[in-house]
Every structure is written in C-alpha cells, then in structure tokens.
Design an enzyme around this catalytic site. Structure first.
Site, PDB file in Angstrom:
ATOM      1  N   ASN A 128     -10.964  -9.879  17.604  1.00 14.23           N
ATOM      2  CA  ASN A 128     -11.713 -10.960  16.796  1.00 14.23           C
ATOM      3  C   ASN A 128     -10.943 -12.145  17.004  1.00 14.23           C
ATOM      4  OD1 ASN A 128     -12.607  -9.659  13.430  1.00 14.23           O
ATOM      5  ND2 ASN A 128     -12.441  -8.742  15.617  1.00 14.23           N
ATOM      6  N   THR A 130      -9.492  -0.110  15.210  1.00 14.32           N
ATOM      7  CA  THR A 130      -9.536  -1.122  16.392  1.00 14.32           C
ATOM      8  C   THR A 130      -9.902  -0.289  17.672  1.00 14.32           C
ATOM      9  OG1 THR A 130      -8.144  -2.189  18.067  1.00 14.32           O
ATOM     10  CG2 THR A 130      -6.940  -0.552  16.720  1.00 14.32           C
ATOM     11  N   TYR A 168       1.422  -0.059  18.448  1.00 16.28           N
ATOM     12  CA  TYR A 168       0.455  -0.732  17.553  1.00 16.28           C
ATOM     13  C   TYR A 168      -0.797   0.514  17.505  1.00 16.28           C
ATOM     14  CZ  TYR A 168      -3.753  -2.864  15.935  1.00 16.28           C
ATOM     15  OH  TYR A 168      -5.000  -3.158  15.381  1.00 16.28           O
ATOM     16  N   ILE A 178       0.852  -1.103   0.112  1.00 15.38           N
ATOM     17  CA  ILE A 178       0.207  -0.225  -0.022  1.00 15.38           C
ATOM     18  C   ILE A 178       0.851   1.177   0.124  1.00 15.38           C
ATOM     19  CG2 ILE A 178      -2.034  -1.083   0.973  1.00 15.38           C
ATOM     20  CD1 ILE A 178      -1.238   0.344   3.720  1.00 15.38           C
ATOM     21  N   PRO A 228       1.158 -19.568  27.614  1.00 15.81           N
ATOM     22  CA  PRO A 228       1.861 -18.770  28.248  1.00 15.81           C
ATOM     23  C   PRO A 228       0.963 -17.564  28.330  1.00 15.81           C
ATOM     24  CG  PRO A 228       2.367 -18.757  25.940  1.00 15.81           C
ATOM     25  CD  PRO A 228       1.733 -19.686  26.128  1.00 15.81           C
ATOM     26  N   PRO A 258       4.785  -5.290  28.351  1.00 21.04           N
ATOM     27  CA  PRO A 258       5.006  -4.024  28.865  1.00 21.04           C
ATOM     28  C   PRO A 258       3.754  -3.020  28.328  1.00 21.04           C
ATOM     29  CG  PRO A 258       6.942  -4.623  27.536  1.00 21.04           C
ATOM     30  CD  PRO A 258       5.816  -5.800  27.462  1.00 21.04           C
TER      31      PRO A 258
HETATM   32  P1  NAD Z   1      -3.278  -9.569   9.982  1.00 23.90           P
HETATM   33  O1  NAD Z   1      -2.228  -9.177  10.370  1.00 23.90           O
HETATM   34  O2  NAD Z   1      -3.929 -11.005  10.074  1.00 23.90           O
HETATM   35  O3  NAD Z   1      -3.353  -9.362   8.693  1.00 23.90           O
HETATM   36  C1  NAD Z   1      -2.693  -8.169   7.830  1.00 23.90           C
HETATM   37  C2  NAD Z   1      -2.530  -8.236   6.208  1.00 23.90           C
HETATM   38  O4  NAD Z   1      -2.183  -6.945   5.721  1.00 23.90           O
HETATM   39  C3  NAD Z   1      -1.691  -9.083   5.887  1.00 23.90           C
HETATM   40  O5  NAD Z   1      -2.533 -10.003   4.890  1.00 23.90           O
HETATM   41  C4  NAD Z   1      -0.466  -8.516   5.359  1.00 23.90           C
HETATM   42  O6  NAD Z   1       0.089  -9.146   4.412  1.00 23.90           O
HETATM   43  C5  NAD Z   1      -1.209  -7.087   4.865  1.00 23.90           C
HETATM   44  N1  NAD Z   1      -0.146  -6.058   4.726  1.00 23.90           N
HETATM   45  C6  NAD Z   1       0.589  -5.785   5.782  1.00 23.90           C
HETATM   46  N2  NAD Z   1       1.335  -4.527   5.435  1.00 23.90           N
HETATM   47  C7  NAD Z   1       1.002  -4.360   4.329  1.00 23.90           C
HETATM   48  C8  NAD Z   1       1.375  -3.476   3.320  1.00 23.90           C
HETATM   49  N3  NAD Z   1       2.368  -2.455   3.556  1.00 23.90           N
HETATM   50  N4  NAD Z   1       0.949  -3.209   2.062  1.00 23.90           N
HETATM   51  C9  NAD Z   1      -0.188  -4.222   1.677  1.00 23.90           C
HETATM   52  N5  NAD Z   1      -0.638  -5.559   2.600  1.00 23.90           N
HETATM   53  C10 NAD Z   1       0.077  -5.305   3.694  1.00 23.90           C
HETATM   54  O7  NAD Z   1      -4.382  -8.271  10.387  1.00 23.90           O
HETATM   55  P2  NAD Z   1      -6.056  -8.627  10.813  1.00 23.90           P
HETATM   56  O8  NAD Z   1      -5.867  -9.250  12.232  1.00 23.90           O
HETATM   57  O9  NAD Z   1      -6.773  -9.430   9.704  1.00 23.90           O
HETATM   58  O10 NAD Z   1      -6.331  -7.268  10.992  1.00 23.90           O
HETATM   59  C11 NAD Z   1      -6.802  -6.563   9.867  1.00 23.90           C
HETATM   60  C12 NAD Z   1      -7.248  -5.149  10.081  1.00 23.90           C
HETATM   61  O11 NAD Z   1      -8.186  -5.222  11.159  1.00 23.90           O
HETATM   62  C13 NAD Z   1      -6.242  -4.271  10.684  1.00 23.90           C
HETATM   63  O12 NAD Z   1      -6.037  -3.016  10.116  1.00 23.90           O
HETATM   64  C14 NAD Z   1      -6.189  -4.289  12.255  1.00 23.90           C
HETATM   65  O13 NAD Z   1      -5.523  -3.142  12.906  1.00 23.90           O
HETATM   66  C15 NAD Z   1      -7.910  -4.363  12.371  1.00 23.90           C
HETATM   67  N6  NAD Z   1      -8.447  -4.999  13.492  1.00 23.90           N
HETATM   68  C16 NAD Z   1      -7.873  -6.260  14.003  1.00 23.90           C
HETATM   69  C17 NAD Z   1      -8.660  -6.760  15.031  1.00 23.90           C
HETATM   70  C18 NAD Z   1      -8.060  -8.165  15.499  1.00 23.90           C
HETATM   71  O14 NAD Z   1      -8.744  -8.568  16.535  1.00 23.90           O
HETATM   72  N7  NAD Z   1      -7.421  -8.906  14.573  1.00 23.90           N
HETATM   73  C19 NAD Z   1      -9.701  -6.055  15.764  1.00 23.90           C
HETATM   74  C20 NAD Z   1      -9.961  -4.862  15.146  1.00 23.90           C
HETATM   75  C21 NAD Z   1      -9.292  -4.434  13.998  1.00 23.90           C
HETATM   76  O1  DAU Z   2      -8.709  -5.128  20.657  1.00 24.13           O
HETATM   77  C1  DAU Z   2      -8.408  -5.368  19.129  1.00 24.13           C
HETATM   78  C2  DAU Z   2      -6.971  -5.836  18.972  1.00 24.13           C
HETATM   79  O2  DAU Z   2      -6.988  -7.125  19.507  1.00 24.13           O
HETATM   80  C3  DAU Z   2      -6.550  -5.626  17.688  1.00 24.13           C
HETATM   81  O3  DAU Z   2      -6.671  -4.329  17.251  1.00 24.13           O
HETATM   82  C4  DAU Z   2      -5.262  -6.195  17.381  1.00 24.13           C
HETATM   83  O4  DAU Z   2      -5.015  -6.267  15.967  1.00 24.13           O
HETATM   84  C5  DAU Z   2      -5.504  -7.626  17.849  1.00 24.13           C
HETATM   85  O5  DAU Z   2      -3.994  -8.316  17.871  1.00 24.13           O
HETATM   86  C6  DAU Z   2      -5.697  -7.643  19.148  1.00 24.13           C
HETATM   87  O6  DAU Z   2      -4.787  -7.194  20.109  1.00 24.13           O
HETATM   88  P1  DAU Z   2      -4.576  -7.685  21.613  1.00 24.13           P
HETATM   89  O7  DAU Z   2      -3.117  -7.349  22.274  1.00 24.13           O
HETATM   90  O8  DAU Z   2      -5.581  -7.705  22.486  1.00 24.13           O
HETATM   91  O9  DAU Z   2      -4.527  -9.505  21.150  1.00 24.13           O
HETATM   92  P2  DAU Z   2      -3.583 -10.548  21.537  1.00 24.13           P
HETATM   93  O10 DAU Z   2      -4.150 -11.687  20.835  1.00 24.13           O
HETATM   94  O11 DAU Z   2      -2.157 -10.394  21.299  1.00 24.13           O
HETATM   95  O12 DAU Z   2      -3.655 -10.689  23.065  1.00 24.13           O
HETATM   96  C7  DAU Z   2      -4.893 -10.939  23.780  1.00 24.13           C
HETATM   97  C8  DAU Z   2      -4.713 -10.893  25.334  1.00 24.13           C
HETATM   98  O13 DAU Z   2      -4.091 -11.983  25.606  1.00 24.13           O
HETATM   99  C9  DAU Z   2      -3.964  -9.745  25.552  1.00 24.13           C
HETATM  100  O14 DAU Z   2      -4.435  -9.280  26.898  1.00 24.13           O
HETATM  101  C10 DAU Z   2      -2.516 -10.317  25.661  1.00 24.13           C
HETATM  102  C11 DAU Z   2      -2.929 -11.773  26.075  1.00 24.13           C
HETATM  103  N1  DAU Z   2      -1.909 -12.818  25.840  1.00 24.13           N
HETATM  104  C12 DAU Z   2      -1.396 -12.837  24.730  1.00 24.13           C
HETATM  105  C13 DAU Z   2      -0.421 -13.709  23.831  1.00 24.13           C
HETATM  106  C14 DAU Z   2      -0.231 -13.579  22.518  1.00 24.13           C
HETATM  107  C15 DAU Z   2      -1.412 -13.619  26.734  1.00 24.13           C
HETATM  108  O15 DAU Z   2      -1.661 -13.690  27.878  1.00 24.13           O
HETATM  109  N2  DAU Z   2      -0.326 -14.704  26.241  1.00 24.13           N
HETATM  110  C16 DAU Z   2       0.134 -14.721  24.980  1.00 24.13           C
HETATM  111  O16 DAU Z   2       1.022 -15.368  24.690  1.00 24.13           O
END
Ligand code: NAD
Ligand code: DAU
Length: 369
Positions: free
Chosen positions: A191, A135, A161, A61, A216, A294
């Site tokens: 999600n 997010t 982030y 992008i 963990p 952290p």
């Molecule tokens: P993800 O990390 O699984 O996927 C990100 C995708 O973006 C990958 O396919 C990667 O190849 C692509 N990408 C990264 N950098 C790029 C670049 N410079 N150009 C083109 N493509 C690039 O992320 P996700 O969990 O599917 O999240 C998708 C979106 O939703 C993000 O914007 C994230 O902030 C947002 N979001 C995620 C969650 C969650 O719980 N996962 C919740 C709320 C919002």
């Molecule tokens: O709230 C939306 C966000 O949710 C999205 O914007 C982010 O893209 C997505 O990664 C997610 O962020 P979190 O930091 O909440 O997700 P994660 O799965 O990394 O961690 C969920 C919770 O679990 C968080 O409190 C940290 C904890 N955790 C995570 C990992 C990877 C652990 O306790 N152990 C672990 O090994």
C-alpha cells in the site's frame, strides 16, 4: 442491533485511513483499540476527534481482559484486525515483537471473539464477522514470469514479519474450521498513500528527497512490488466485510507491478515538477545503491480476480493518480512528517542505514540511473 465495529491498529497507516473512510461514509460507530507504538499516531485521526461515532482506546491487543471487556461493552458486529508490527527491516533487526503482536496478539483476539460469538444469538450472531487484514508476503517470492499469487498459492514466508503474518493467517483459518468463528482474511499487496510512516519505501524516499538526503535503494533496485493506493485497500476490506464468504480469503491488489527503481524514478520526476525551485532538482541525482536487505523477496504480484468477480471490487486509483495524490499529500503536510520523524525515528534510521554501505549499481535490465 449494534452497527459498531471494533478496529485494532486504527492509528497506523492503513487503519487510520480505514477509520476515516468508514466514518466519512457513515457506516456506523467505530471503537479503535491501538497501543500507539512508534507506528501508531493518534494525530492521524484528528479529523475524528469530537465525532460521537468514534471511540479511541489506548491499549494492547495482548491484553485479553481489555479485549473481552470491549467486546462485551460495545457488542460490535465485526472485529477488523489491522494491529501488527509491519516493517520487514525491523523484523530482521528484532523479530520478537513481531511474534508477540502478530501471532500471540491475533490468538488473544481470536479467543475473545470466539467467546463473544458464543454469547450471541439470532441476527446478532448471524451478522458477526472477524476480518483479519493480512499480506501477500505470506506467499513468498515470485520469479519474473511466474503467475501472480492467487488464494491457493502455497504459503512460503521468507522474513520474520512474513512468517508471523502467515502464522496468524493459519490461526484464523483454524478458528473458523474448528470453532466455527465467522472469519474473513484479506491478503493485500504493498500500500501507499497518506499517513504512511516514513520508514517504508515511498514516504522515506519523499522525505529524503525533500531534504536532499541520499535515496537508499537496496541491492540492484529491480525487486518488484504490486502497488495499491490505501483507499482502494480500504474499499476492498469493506466489500469483503459486507459480502465475503465465511472462512474465505481474498487477495487484494491493484495490478501495478513496478520495480523499486521505477518507483523512485517516478517519484523524483514528480518532485522535480511539483518543487521545480528545490536546490535538489534533479532529485534522481540523490539515488544511492546500498547493501541489500537479507533474504529480500524479489517479486510480489497479486491476482485479485476472486475479489473482483465475487464482490465486484475495482480499485479507484491508477498508479499514476494515486502516486500524484500521495506526493501532494506529503508536500501539504510537512508538520505531520516532522512530528513522526523525531528522536526514535532518527535512531531507527541510524540503525538501519549506517551499516548499509553504498554499493555500485549492478548493471542489468536498465538499472542505470
Ligand atoms: P502500521 O505499522 O502503520 O500500523 C500498525 C498499527 O498497529 C499502529 O497503529 C500500532 O500502534 C498498532 N499496534 C501495533 N502493535 C499493537 C498491539 N500490540 N496492540 C494494539 N495495537 C498495536 O501498519 P500498516 O501498514 O497500517 O498495516 C496494517 C495491517 O495491514 C497490518 O496487519 C499489516 O500486516 C497489513 N498489511 C500492510 C500492508 C502495507 O503495505 N502497509 C499491505 C498488506 C497488509
Ligand atoms: O507486500 C505487502 C507488504 O508491503 C506489507 O505486508 C508490509 O507491511 C509493508 O511494509 C510492505 O513490505 P515491503 O518490505 O515490500 O515494503 P518496504 O516499503 O519496506 O519496501 C518496499 C521495497 O523497497 C522492498 O523491495 C525493499 C525496498 N526498499 C525499502 C526501503 C525501506 C529499498 O530499496 N530501500 C529502502 O530504504
């Protein structure tokens, strides 16, 4: 008039679910621009291969010329922007990629969309939308009895982030306010579901439990997240795209607040039920408290009232149904998991967990296992 949409990051977790649902619903052609970082996986879209409605573009992008060409060639009615660096722990270990993709990348897309929008007229112009997928982390953290985040909650991002996503939200807001770009923003909670990369809590715990590795849990495990099944996030995005008011933001969440410990316990109980002959039953015995993240946000919770009342959106899955579906999907797809947990994944696991020394659980609020 084009019904095509341009999706960014459609090979990632949420993006690939969105593209597959979009194609299954016959909503129109999709062009998917994805860089295929470690988190992107073209195999997520194997079901779309050969579908004349689906075009994959391997690119960044940040490549302004490429983005401009795609807009000019495909004349999409909408840009749905998922592409991002998305993992908080990686943003702590190395923030730069987050600033490049999440902030600069969104800027490039906004500029290209703005130029494209200026070239449109009539119904094509009226129809065009730029939907930015964001997010709930932009709002910071909540105390136990604070009300859930609503659209007017002040921004207070705490991780690199979250700060990068907050910056991108502000850019989108400014491009609407200043240039009249027809934008929409969604701020969603955590999600879970198929195709989630196993560095995030739920798929990581499933993967580790199946192979008898420690589970963990950071700190005391009492951090709260508001979980939403990925298909429900996708239906919310479709609803906002179709009926959202321009320049508005919509919070998306499932009303499923759970502590991380509750999530891990539920997951272990389900694995015990679905894999009763595993040598690792009871899986909960694998639980290990490790050094905290952290700046770890304590609690997220979403008030999705605006989306529900304005656009009549409701999640289809409860935590129980969505969670079971998710675990069943990972059990049925070991090849997918194996494919994404290769060399680069192993070095990330080493980097993130080797230095997290196991710690004794802090005995509070039923934190015992
Ligand atoms: P993800 O990390 O699984 O996927 C990100 C995708 O973006 C990958 O396919 C990667 O190849 C692509 N990408 C990264 N950098 C790029 C670049 N410079 N150009 C083109 N493509 C690039 O992320 P996700 O969990 O599917 O999240 C998708 C979106 O939703 C993000 O914007 C994230 O902030 C947002 N979001 C995620 C969650 C969650 O719980 N996962 C919740 C709320 C919002
Ligand atoms: O709230 C939306 C966000 O949710 C999205 O914007 C982010 O893209 C997505 O990664 C997610 O962020 P979190 O930091 O909440 O997700 P994660 O799965 O990394 O961690 C969920 C919770 O679990 C968080 O409190 C940290 C904890 N955790 C995570 C990992 C990877 C652990 O306790 N152990 C672990 O090994």
């Amino acid at each position: 008039m084009s019904e095509t949409i341009l999706v960014t990051g459609g090979a990632g977790f949420i993006g690939s679910n969105f593209v597959l649902d979009w194609l299954a619903g016959e909503h129109g052609p999709v062009v998917n621009l994805d860089k295929l970082t470690y988190a992107g996986n073209a195999a997520n879209l194997a079901a779309a291969e050969g579908n004349p409605e689906y075009t994959f573009i391997h690119g960044d992008i940040l490549d302004a010329a490429l983005v401009a060409r795609l807009l000019a060639e495909h004349r999409p009615s909408a840009v749905v922007h998922f592409a991002a660096e998305s993992h908080v722990d990686r943003s702590i270990a190395g923030p730069e990629a987050f600033l490049r993709t999440n902030i600069d990348g969104t800027f490039v897309l906004l500029q290209a969309a703005r130029q494209h929008f200026a070239s449109l007229a009539g119904a094509e112009k009226d129809r065009f939308r730029f939907l930015h997928v964001s997010t709930d982390e932009v709002y910071g953290t909540l105390a136990p009895h604070d009300p859930a985040f609503h659209e007017d909650t002040p921004y207070a991002p705490n991780s690199p982030y979250a700060a990068s996503k907050a910056s991108s939200d502000h850019l989108v807001r400014a491009w609407h306010h200043t240039y009249g770009l027809p934008t929409l923003v969604t701020n969603c909670s955590n999600n879970y579901g198929p195709y989630q990369f196993p560095e995030k809590l739920i798929p990581l715990m499933i993967n580790n439990a199946l192979s008898g590795k420690p589970l963990p849990v950071y700190g005391d495990g009492l951090q709260v997240r508001d979980w939403l099944y990925v298909g429900d996030h996708c239906s919310a995005i479709r609803a906002v795209l179709q009926g959202g008011r321009l320049g508005q933001t919509y919070n998306v969440g499932g009303g499923n607040q759970r502590t991380n410990l509750e999530v891990v316990r539920t997951l272990c109980a389900l694995l015990d039920e679905l894999r009763p002959h595993s040598p690792h039953v009871p899986h909960i015995d694998l639980l290990t408290y490790v050094q905290d993240r952290p700046g770890h946000d304590r609690r997220y919770a979403i008030d999705a009232q605006k989306l529900e009342s304005e656009l009549h959106w409701q999640p289809a899955e409860s935590f129980e149904t969505g969670f079971r579906k998710t675990i069943e999907w990972y059990l049925a797809n070991p090849a997918w998991v194996q494919n994404v947990t290769s060399g680069a994944y192993k070095s990330w696991m080493q980097q993130n967990y080797a230095s997290r020394i196991p710690v004794a659980a802090v005995p509070s609020e039923g934190a015992t296992r």
